[in-house]
Scaffold this motif. Sequence first.
Motif, short mmCIF file in Angstrom:
data_model
loop_
_atom_site.label_atom_id
_atom_site.label_comp_id
_atom_site.label_asym_id
_atom_site.label_seq_id
_atom_site.Cartn_x
_atom_site.Cartn_y
_atom_site.Cartn_z
N SER A 1 -0.76 -19.88 -103.65
CA SER A 1 -1.32 -20.30 -102.02
C SER A 1 -2.12 -21.46 -102.47
N ASN A 2 -2.73 -22.10 -101.41
CA ASN A 2 -3.54 -23.12 -101.51
C ASN A 2 -4.58 -23.22 -100.39
N PRO A 3 -5.67 -22.33 -100.79
CA PRO A 3 -6.71 -21.95 -99.88
C PRO A 3 -7.65 -23.40 -99.98
N PHE A 4 -8.45 -23.18 -98.77
CA PHE A 4 -9.73 -24.30 -98.82
C PHE A 4 -10.49 -23.90 -99.81
N ASP A 5 -11.04 -24.99 -100.63
CA ASP A 5 -11.90 -24.48 -101.91
C ASP A 5 -12.88 -25.46 -102.14
N ARG A 6 -12.83 -26.68 -101.53
CA ARG A 6 -13.77 -27.73 -101.62
C ARG A 6 -13.74 -28.91 -100.69
N THR B 1 -10.61 -16.29 -88.70
CA THR B 1 -10.72 -15.16 -88.40
C THR B 1 -9.65 -14.45 -87.51
N ASP B 2 -9.59 -13.33 -87.33
CA ASP B 2 -8.40 -12.75 -86.63
C ASP B 2 -8.97 -12.58 -85.12
N SER B 3 -8.19 -12.01 -84.43
CA SER B 3 -8.82 -11.58 -82.84
C SER B 3 -9.55 -10.63 -82.91
N ASN B 4 -9.95 -9.88 -83.87
CA ASN B 4 -11.15 -8.86 -83.91
C ASN B 4 -12.38 -9.51 -84.30
N GLY B 5 -12.46 -10.67 -84.78
CA GLY B 5 -13.66 -11.52 -85.29
C GLY B 5 -13.59 -11.11 -86.97
N ASP B 6 -12.83 -10.65 -87.71
CA ASP B 6 -12.88 -10.40 -89.13
C ASP B 6 -12.13 -11.54 -89.57
N VAL B 7 -12.94 -11.77 -90.70
CA VAL B 7 -12.94 -12.86 -91.50
C VAL B 7 -11.60 -12.60 -92.56
N ILE B 8 -10.80 -13.37 -92.51
CA ILE B 8 -9.44 -13.46 -93.50
C ILE B 8 -9.81 -14.50 -94.54
N ASN B 9 -9.67 -13.92 -95.85
CA ASN B 9 -9.64 -14.75 -96.87
C ASN B 9 -8.41 -14.46 -97.94
N ASP B 10 -8.11 -15.18 -98.89
CA ASP B 10 -7.06 -15.34 -99.74
C ASP B 10 -7.41 -14.15 -100.56
N ASN B 11 -6.34 -13.49 -100.88
CA ASN B 11 -6.56 -12.30 -101.57
C ASN B 11 -6.30 -12.36 -103.23
N GLY B 12 -5.82 -13.67 -103.46
CA GLY B 12 -5.72 -14.18 -105.08
C GLY B 12 -4.44 -13.66 -105.64
N PHE B 13 -3.60 -13.39 -104.75
CA PHE B 13 -2.11 -13.15 -105.33
C PHE B 13 -1.59 -14.28 -105.89
N GLU B 14 -0.96 -14.09 -107.17
CA GLU B 14 -0.17 -14.94 -108.03
C GLU B 14 1.15 -14.65 -107.87
N PRO B 15 1.95 -15.44 -107.40
CA PRO B 15 3.49 -14.83 -107.55
C PRO B 15 4.21 -15.11 -109.05
N HIS B 16 3.75 -16.19 -109.71
CA HIS B 16 4.07 -16.29 -110.97
C HIS B 16 3.75 -15.15 -112.08
N GLU B 17 3.05 -14.31 -111.52
CA GLU B 17 2.38 -13.20 -112.35
C GLU B 17 3.15 -11.74 -112.10
N ASN B 18 3.68 -11.93 -110.78
CA ASN B 18 4.08 -10.70 -110.20
C ASN B 18 5.53 -10.74 -109.83
N ILE B 19 6.33 -11.86 -109.75
CA ILE B 19 7.61 -11.92 -109.29
C ILE B 19 8.68 -12.50 -110.44
N ASN B 20 9.57 -11.74 -110.82
CA ASN B 20 10.42 -12.24 -111.69
C ASN B 20 11.51 -13.39 -111.16
N PHE B 21 11.16 -14.54 -111.41
CA PHE B 21 11.84 -15.91 -110.82
C PHE B 21 13.43 -15.72 -111.08
N SER B 22 13.77 -15.41 -112.19
CA SER B 22 15.25 -15.52 -112.56
C SER B 22 16.22 -14.72 -111.70
N THR B 23 15.65 -14.02 -110.86
CA THR B 23 16.62 -13.16 -109.94
C THR B 23 16.67 -13.79 -108.41
#
Length: 156
Positions: A100-105, A68-90
């Motif tokens: 990302s490596n969020p807690f999942d189990r 949670t942040d300082s306001n008490g709002d829960v923060i979750n992983d937003n599911g962003f995938e770098p390999h799908e959105n970034i050109n790695f050759s540059t």
Amino acid sequence: MAFINHFLSAAAAIFSLLTLLYTFALNRKVVEITDSDIELDDRCPPKIYFVVNNLGRRAITLTNVIITDSNGDVINDNGFEPHENINFSTLDNPNWYAPSNPFDRKTLIYSEHYEEFSYFVDVQPSTLFIRLEFKERANWLLKHKTFKTHLSVTKT
């Protein structure tokens, strides 16, 4: 003679109490959060990192992580995938853009070992409250422990 018997029984009782306290102290759970930072880059959303260290002598089972942040709002992983959105050759350092490596189990953390977690987030908090929940008791009464951590900023 009765004095010696009373003295020996009192000494034995004190010794057994000290042994019991030593056993509890030796087997207590010692967990800490380290290396908490936030990565900022123009190509992707902010990424939060932190490490859960088991400094105790026994393994622990982590059953849940709530951020949670300082306001008490829960923060979750937003599911962003770098390999799908970034050109790695540059890129100079493509390893910087790991998924990302969020807690999942449930996660078993052995004595003197650690687990790293990371979350792509939509907001850029400066302070986090990380609640770790365990299968075992984290202290005398509770099966959870909350840490307040200030994020250091890393820019690419």
